[in-house]
Design a protein around this motif. Sequence first.
Motif, mmCIF file in Angstrom:
data_model
loop_
_atom_site.group_PDB
_atom_site.id
_atom_site.type_symbol
_atom_site.label_atom_id
_atom_site.label_comp_id
_atom_site.label_asym_id
_atom_site.label_seq_id
_atom_site.Cartn_x
_atom_site.Cartn_y
_atom_site.Cartn_z
ATOM 1 N N ASP A 155 -25.070 6.493 -3.232
ATOM 2 C CA ASP A 155 -23.984 6.519 -2.237
ATOM 3 C C ASP A 155 -24.130 7.666 -1.246
ATOM 4 O OD1 ASP A 155 -23.400 8.209 -4.506
ATOM 5 O OD2 ASP A 155 -21.358 8.416 -3.762
ATOM 6 N N LEU A 156 -24.697 8.790 -1.676
ATOM 7 C CA LEU A 156 -24.897 9.923 -0.768
ATOM 8 C C LEU A 156 -26.011 9.654 0.241
ATOM 9 C CD1 LEU A 156 -24.608 13.018 -3.151
ATOM 10 C CD2 LEU A 156 -22.859 12.050 -1.648
ATOM 11 N N LEU A 157 -26.976 8.810 -0.133
ATOM 12 C CA LEU A 157 -28.090 8.488 0.760
ATOM 13 C C LEU A 157 -27.723 7.403 1.772
ATOM 14 C CD1 LEU A 157 -31.067 8.991 1.473
ATOM 15 C CD2 LEU A 157 -31.679 7.265 -0.253
ATOM 16 N N GLU A 158 -26.803 6.520 1.420
ATOM 17 C CA GLU A 158 -26.472 5.357 2.263
ATOM 18 C C GLU A 158 -26.204 5.690 3.731
ATOM 19 O OE1 GLU A 158 -23.327 3.317 0.225
ATOM 20 O OE2 GLU A 158 -24.731 2.341 -1.155
ATOM 21 N N PRO A 159 -25.445 6.750 4.061
ATOM 22 C CA PRO A 159 -25.166 7.014 5.476
ATOM 23 C C PRO A 159 -26.405 7.391 6.302
ATOM 24 C CG PRO A 159 -23.679 8.285 4.053
ATOM 25 C CD PRO A 159 -24.720 7.676 3.182
ATOM 26 N N TYR A 160 -27.476 7.763 5.630
ATOM 27 C CA TYR A 160 -28.650 8.286 6.343
ATOM 28 C C TYR A 160 -29.756 7.275 6.597
ATOM 29 C CZ TYR A 160 -26.756 12.899 5.196
ATOM 30 O OH TYR A 160 -25.965 14.008 5.081
ATOM 31 N N CYS A 161 -29.742 6.131 5.904
ATOM 32 C CA CYS A 161 -30.894 5.240 6.013
ATOM 33 C C CYS A 161 -30.463 3.810 6.316
ATOM 34 C CB CYS A 161 -31.744 5.301 4.749
ATOM 35 S SG CYS A 161 -30.941 4.716 3.251
ATOM 36 N N LEU A 162 -31.447 3.013 6.679
ATOM 37 C CA LEU A 162 -31.203 1.601 6.973
ATOM 38 C C LEU A 162 -30.703 0.878 5.724
ATOM 39 C CD1 LEU A 162 -31.544 -0.744 9.023
ATOM 40 C CD2 LEU A 162 -33.864 -1.028 8.138
ATOM 41 N N GLU A 163 -31.354 1.174 4.588
ATOM 42 C CA GLU A 163 -30.974 0.532 3.329
ATOM 43 C C GLU A 163 -31.466 1.376 2.162
ATOM 44 O OE1 GLU A 163 -31.920 -3.578 0.824
ATOM 45 O OE2 GLU A 163 -32.586 -3.405 2.893
ATOM 46 N N VAL A 164 -30.618 1.558 1.165
ATOM 47 C CA VAL A 164 -31.028 2.208 -0.076
ATOM 48 C C VAL A 164 -31.616 1.129 -0.983
ATOM 49 C CG1 VAL A 164 -30.263 3.430 -2.141
ATOM 50 C CG2 VAL A 164 -29.285 4.019 0.088
ATOM 51 N N ILE A 165 -32.842 1.349 -1.407
ATOM 52 C CA ILE A 165 -33.504 0.420 -2.324
ATOM 53 C C ILE A 165 -33.436 1.031 -3.724
ATOM 54 C CG2 ILE A 165 -35.679 -0.729 -2.909
ATOM 55 C CD1 ILE A 165 -34.622 -1.674 -0.254
ATOM 56 N N PRO A 166 -32.766 0.381 -4.668
ATOM 57 C CA PRO A 166 -32.657 0.929 -6.022
ATOM 58 C C PRO A 166 -33.968 0.737 -6.785
ATOM 59 C CG PRO A 166 -31.521 -1.167 -5.895
ATOM 60 C CD PRO A 166 -32.029 -0.862 -4.514
#
Length: 193
Positions: free
Chosen positions: A128-139
Amino acid sequence: MKIAFILFNGVTFLDFVGFYDVIYRLNQFDQTKGTTWDICGVTEEVTDELGMKVKINVIKPDLSGYDLVFIPGGIGTRKLKDDADFIDWIKTAGPVKYKVSVCTGSLLWGAAGFLKDRKATTHPNVYDLLEPYCLEVIPSRIVKDGSVITAGGVATSIDLGLFIIRLFAGAEAVHVVKKQLDYPYTAVGIVEV
């Protein structure tokens, strides 16, 4: 190849050392012989989350002179992502071909604007902390989007190092390094965009 390892107060040293212990072995192979590195930071010494201290070799260099910049994670990334001076320093890595991180180091690449149009990953507890910075978070364990390579949680640092060995020195080099490390595992969850 010239590598910058970025360290900071509140780093998780296993993030750094797991990667470093693999990467320094690049000099064994013809394709990557002559690889050099600097341990970089903004102070002469950094302290990890548990109190261990490490000396910095190069204070706040212009990162544009490196071929690969590696940022580990740690609780310190939570403050640093909002530290304008630190992020301005990270932004000097703009021309660097390979931007690499493990764990929450990706938050610092993100805060510097390098993940805006890219897919990335981080420690599973902080997607959730990475989401605002990238196109998509890949788990996933490792995500390579162009020349930006992000990796998951702490122990992933070894798999990430082996991924980089494969990228620059080939599959046989990975086999050699895994034998040296007595590392019998094969990474799963590697996504290349």
